[in-house]
Design a protein around this motif. Structure first.
Motif, PDB file in Angstrom:
ATOM      1  N   VAL A   9      37.430  36.638  24.851  1.00  0.00           N
ATOM      2  CA  VAL A   9      38.802  36.196  25.100  1.00  0.00           C
ATOM      3  C   VAL A   9      38.853  34.782  25.667  1.00  0.00           C
ATOM      4  CG1 VAL A   9      40.907  36.644  26.389  1.00  0.00           C
ATOM      5  CG2 VAL A   9      39.680  38.524  25.292  1.00  0.00           C
ATOM      6  N   PRO A  10      38.097  34.487  26.699  1.00  0.00           N
ATOM      7  CA  PRO A  10      38.167  33.124  27.221  1.00  0.00           C
ATOM      8  C   PRO A  10      37.799  32.073  26.181  1.00  0.00           C
ATOM      9  CG  PRO A  10      37.120  34.536  28.809  1.00  0.00           C
ATOM     10  CD  PRO A  10      37.299  35.346  27.553  1.00  0.00           C
ATOM     11  N   ARG A  11      36.850  32.404  25.329  1.00  0.00           N
ATOM     12  CA  ARG A  11      36.461  31.409  24.335  1.00  0.00           C
ATOM     13  C   ARG A  11      37.615  31.170  23.360  1.00  0.00           C
ATOM     14  NH1 ARG A  11      33.842  31.167  19.651  1.00  0.00           N
ATOM     15  NH2 ARG A  11      32.379  29.452  19.345  1.00  0.00           N
ATOM     16  N   GLN A  12      38.293  32.231  23.019  1.00  0.00           N
ATOM     17  CA  GLN A  12      39.481  32.077  22.170  1.00  0.00           C
ATOM     18  C   GLN A  12      40.553  31.280  22.889  1.00  0.00           C
ATOM     19  OE1 GLN A  12      40.535  36.113  21.295  1.00  0.00           O
ATOM     20  NE2 GLN A  12      39.075  36.293  19.606  1.00  0.00           N
ATOM     21  N   VAL A  13      40.630  31.526  24.199  1.00  0.00           N
ATOM     22  CA  VAL A  13      41.635  30.792  24.979  1.00  0.00           C
ATOM     23  C   VAL A  13      41.312  29.306  24.970  1.00  0.00           C
ATOM     24  CG1 VAL A  13      42.613  30.448  27.281  1.00  0.00           C
ATOM     25  CG2 VAL A  13      42.222  32.764  26.426  1.00  0.00           C
ATOM     26  N   ILE A  14      40.049  28.984  25.177  1.00  0.00           N
ATOM     27  CA  ILE A  14      39.664  27.556  25.114  1.00  0.00           C
ATOM     28  C   ILE A  14      40.052  26.993  23.762  1.00  0.00           C
ATOM     29  CG2 ILE A  14      37.776  25.877  25.173  1.00  0.00           C
ATOM     30  CD1 ILE A  14      36.126  27.713  26.784  1.00  0.00           C
ATOM     31  N   GLU A  16      42.311  27.920  21.676  1.00  0.00           N
ATOM     32  CA  GLU A  16      43.765  27.750  21.552  1.00  0.00           C
ATOM     33  C   GLU A  16      44.271  26.589  22.411  1.00  0.00           C
ATOM     34  OE1 GLU A  16      44.251  32.561  20.953  1.00  0.00           O
ATOM     35  OE2 GLU A  16      45.226  31.600  22.666  1.00  0.00           O
ATOM     36  N   GLN A  17      43.725  26.506  23.605  1.00  0.00           N
ATOM     37  CA  GLN A  17      44.169  25.420  24.498  1.00  0.00           C
ATOM     38  C   GLN A  17      43.804  24.059  23.908  1.00  0.00           C
ATOM     39  OE1 GLN A  17      42.148  26.629  28.091  1.00  0.00           O
ATOM     40  NE2 GLN A  17      43.934  27.757  28.865  1.00  0.00           N
ATOM     41  N   TRP A  18      42.597  23.950  23.420  1.00  0.00           N
ATOM     42  CA  TRP A  18      42.169  22.671  22.867  1.00  0.00           C
ATOM     43  C   TRP A  18      42.928  22.356  21.583  1.00  0.00           C
ATOM     44  CZ3 TRP A  18      36.100  22.461  23.702  1.00  0.00           C
ATOM     45  CH2 TRP A  18      35.855  22.439  25.084  1.00  0.00           C
ATOM     46  N   SER A  19      43.212  23.372  20.795  1.00  0.00           N
ATOM     47  CA  SER A  19      44.013  23.142  19.586  1.00  0.00           C
ATOM     48  C   SER A  19      45.380  22.582  19.954  1.00  0.00           C
ATOM     49  CB  SER A  19      44.202  24.445  18.805  1.00  0.00           C
ATOM     50  OG  SER A  19      43.006  24.835  18.197  1.00  0.00           O
ATOM     51  N   ALA A  20      45.992  23.193  20.965  1.00  0.00           N
ATOM     52  CA  ALA A  20      47.321  22.743  21.388  1.00  0.00           C
ATOM     53  C   ALA A  20      47.268  21.307  21.905  1.00  0.00           C
ATOM     54  CB  ALA A  20      47.861  23.678  22.482  1.00  0.00           C
ATOM     55  N   LEU A  21      46.256  21.011  22.709  1.00  0.00           N
ATOM     56  CA  LEU A  21      46.140  19.660  23.262  1.00  0.00           C
ATOM     57  C   LEU A  21      45.897  18.631  22.166  1.00  0.00           C
ATOM     58  CD1 LEU A  21      44.006  20.535  26.412  1.00  0.00           C
ATOM     59  CD2 LEU A  21      46.364  19.702  26.420  1.00  0.00           C
ATOM     60  N   ARG A  22      45.046  18.981  21.217  1.00  0.00           N
ATOM     61  CA  ARG A  22      44.755  18.059  20.116  1.00  0.00           C
ATOM     62  C   ARG A  22      46.011  17.823  19.269  1.00  0.00           C
ATOM     63  NH1 ARG A  22      41.261  14.736  19.106  1.00  0.00           N
ATOM     64  NH2 ARG A  22      40.547  15.457  17.072  1.00  0.00           N
ATOM     65  N   SER A  23      46.733  18.918  19.027  1.00  0.00           N
ATOM     66  CA  SER A  23      47.961  18.788  18.235  1.00  0.00           C
ATOM     67  C   SER A  23      48.985  17.904  18.940  1.00  0.00           C
ATOM     68  CB  SER A  23      48.577  20.169  17.977  1.00  0.00           C
ATOM     69  OG  SER A  23      47.704  20.941  17.199  1.00  0.00           O
ATOM     70  N   ALA A  24      48.949  17.924  20.262  1.00  0.00           N
ATOM     71  CA  ALA A  24      49.883  17.102  21.031  1.00  0.00           C
ATOM     72  C   ALA A  24      49.365  15.668  21.207  1.00  0.00           C
ATOM     73  CB  ALA A  24      50.124  17.735  22.403  1.00  0.00           C
ATOM     74  N   GLY A  25      48.230  15.368  20.579  1.00  0.00           N
ATOM     75  CA  GLY A  25      47.740  13.988  20.579  1.00  0.00           C
ATOM     76  C   GLY A  25      46.735  13.643  21.657  1.00  0.00           C
ATOM     77  N   LEU A 193      42.777  19.184  37.472  1.00  0.00           N
ATOM     78  CA  LEU A 193      43.681  20.316  37.286  1.00  0.00           C
ATOM     79  C   LEU A 193      42.805  21.508  36.933  1.00  0.00           C
ATOM     80  CD1 LEU A 193      46.165  18.415  34.987  1.00  0.00           C
ATOM     81  CD2 LEU A 193      46.528  18.987  37.397  1.00  0.00           C
ATOM     82  N   GLN A 194      43.166  22.674  37.445  1.00  0.00           N
ATOM     83  CA  GLN A 194      42.349  23.842  37.143  1.00  0.00           C
ATOM     84  C   GLN A 194      42.986  24.648  36.017  1.00  0.00           C
ATOM     85  OE1 GLN A 194      40.845  25.801  40.544  1.00  0.00           O
ATOM     86  NE2 GLN A 194      39.315  26.880  39.342  1.00  0.00           N
ATOM     87  N   VAL A 195      42.210  24.845  34.974  1.00  0.00           N
ATOM     88  CA  VAL A 195      42.698  25.544  33.792  1.00  0.00           C
ATOM     89  C   VAL A 195      42.456  27.039  33.976  1.00  0.00           C
ATOM     90  CG1 VAL A 195      42.417  25.814  31.313  1.00  0.00           C
ATOM     91  CG2 VAL A 195      42.204  23.544  32.357  1.00  0.00           C
ATOM     92  N   LEU A 196      43.483  27.825  33.714  1.00  0.00           N
ATOM     93  CA  LEU A 196      43.385  29.271  33.878  1.00  0.00           C
ATOM     94  C   LEU A 196      43.503  29.957  32.532  1.00  0.00           C
ATOM     95  CD1 LEU A 196      45.783  29.637  36.958  1.00  0.00           C
ATOM     96  CD2 LEU A 196      43.275  29.554  36.982  1.00  0.00           C
ATOM     97  N   PRO A 197      42.961  31.180  32.436  1.00  0.00           N
ATOM     98  CA  PRO A 197      43.049  31.894  31.161  1.00  0.00           C
ATOM     99  C   PRO A 197      44.475  32.148  30.713  1.00  0.00           C
ATOM    100  CG  PRO A 197      41.433  32.921  32.587  1.00  0.00           C
ATOM    101  CD  PRO A 197      42.164  31.900  33.416  1.00  0.00           C
ATOM    102  N   GLU A 198      45.399  32.254  31.661  1.00  0.00           N
ATOM    103  CA  GLU A 198      46.784  32.534  31.251  1.00  0.00           C
ATOM    104  C   GLU A 198      47.527  31.299  30.767  1.00  0.00           C
ATOM    105  OE1 GLU A 198      45.488  33.236  34.329  1.00  0.00           O
ATOM    106  OE2 GLU A 198      47.065  33.116  35.864  1.00  0.00           O
ATOM    107  N   HIS A 199      46.872  30.163  30.770  1.00  0.00           N
ATOM    108  CA  HIS A 199      47.505  28.981  30.207  1.00  0.00           C
ATOM    109  C   HIS A 199      47.458  29.039  28.682  1.00  0.00           C
ATOM    110  CE1 HIS A 199      46.525  26.619  34.126  1.00  0.00           C
ATOM    111  NE2 HIS A 199      47.783  27.023  34.147  1.00  0.00           N
ATOM    112  N   GLY A 200      48.580  29.342  28.087  1.00  0.00           N
ATOM    113  CA  GLY A 200      48.676  29.279  26.632  1.00  0.00           C
ATOM    114  C   GLY A 200      48.909  27.835  26.208  1.00  0.00           C
ATOM    115  N   GLY A 201      49.157  27.646  24.918  1.00  0.00           N
ATOM    116  CA  GLY A 201      49.318  26.295  24.401  1.00  0.00           C
ATOM    117  C   GLY A 201      50.408  25.505  25.091  1.00  0.00           C
TER     118      GLY A 201
END
Ligand SMILES: [Zn+2]
Length: 243
Positions: A9-14, A16-25, A193-201
């Motif tokens: 799960v955490p790896r999927q979260v990473i 997703e988080q990185w995908s969202a950040l990349r998409s946002a530039g 900033l501390q990234v948490l698993p509940e941080h979605g995109g």
């Protein structure tokens, strides 16, 4: 590896988080490189991505770095290399020297997390200087790479500790801080900033754009959390200090 499988799960979260950040530039870099990019272009959308403690589950991260054309900094407490993760509150192990050497140099910056992972405020200046120098020398000697970045064990430090780290040859150092960095920040006391698993995109983008307001209350209890992903931190610069 721990008996549960929190990696999936955490790896999927990473991912997703990185995908969202990349998409946002946003461009994801190791901390030293992010600072260089920011110095060259203060308006650049760059994030420094950091992982503490050199845990063996970091072995699952490099392929994500490739997928997202990203880089990251991994902080290693050198006395614990190859050993059980007990001192860093982890059921697995700290990566071995061989595993660290195999991490792709173009994707992973290795930083020092001191030698024994002792809270720096309990050490004398001389003891801290030894911790810092021992760790940097070990990493450079064993891995043959320059080591520019330092991360304070337990995530906090004061100017006294920062001066000692600076004089050991490092170029930057980070604390947890839990806020965006501002122009006036000391390069040896950079907040993260501390990234948490509940941080979605949506939340991860709000986090790097606005800081941790709204996410703060549970952070302290996660200073050494059971979830490995919580160890991921993000550094970004901004023109203002939010807290
Ligand atoms: Zn740590």
């Amino acid at each position: 590896m721990a008996s549960a499988d929190p990696l999936t799960v955490p790896r999927q979260v990473i991912d997703e988080q990185w995908s969202a950040l990349r998409s946002a530039g946003w461009r994801l870099l190791g901390l030293t490189q992010a600072l260089q990019a920011h110095a060259a272009d203060p308006g650049a959308k760059v994030l420094g991505v950091t992982f503490d403690d050199g845990r063996d589950d970091f072995a699952l991260v490099p392929d994500l770095l490739v997928r997202h054309d990203a880089r990251a900094t991994l902080y290693v407490p050198t006395a614990h290399v190859g050993g059980p993760g007990g001192p860093v509150h982890y059921a697995g192990r700290v990566m071995s020297w061989e595993e660290l050497a195999e991490l792709p140099q173009d994707r992973v910056e290795i930083g020092s997390h001191s030698h024994r992972h002792m809270p720096t405020d309990v050490l004398t200046d001389r003891e801290l200087a030894v911790e810092v120098a021992t760790s940097r020398e070990a990493l450079q000697d064993r891995l043959g790479r320059p080591v520019w970045s330092f991360c304070y064990p337990n995530g906090y430090a004061a100017p006294r500790q920062a001066r000692i780290v600076a004089s050991a040859g490092f170029r930057n150092a980070c604390v947890v801080g839990r806020r965006l960095s501002g122009w006036a920040d000391d390069l040896f006391l950079l907040p993260r900033l501390q990234v948490l698993p509940e941080h979605g995109g949506r939340q991860i983008i709000a986090l790097v754009e606005r800081g941790e307001r709204g996410w703060v209350p549970r952070i302290k209890e996660f200073a050494h959390p059971p979830w490995r992903m919580v160890r991921q931190g993000v550094y970004r610069t901004s023109g203002r200090v939010l807290t």
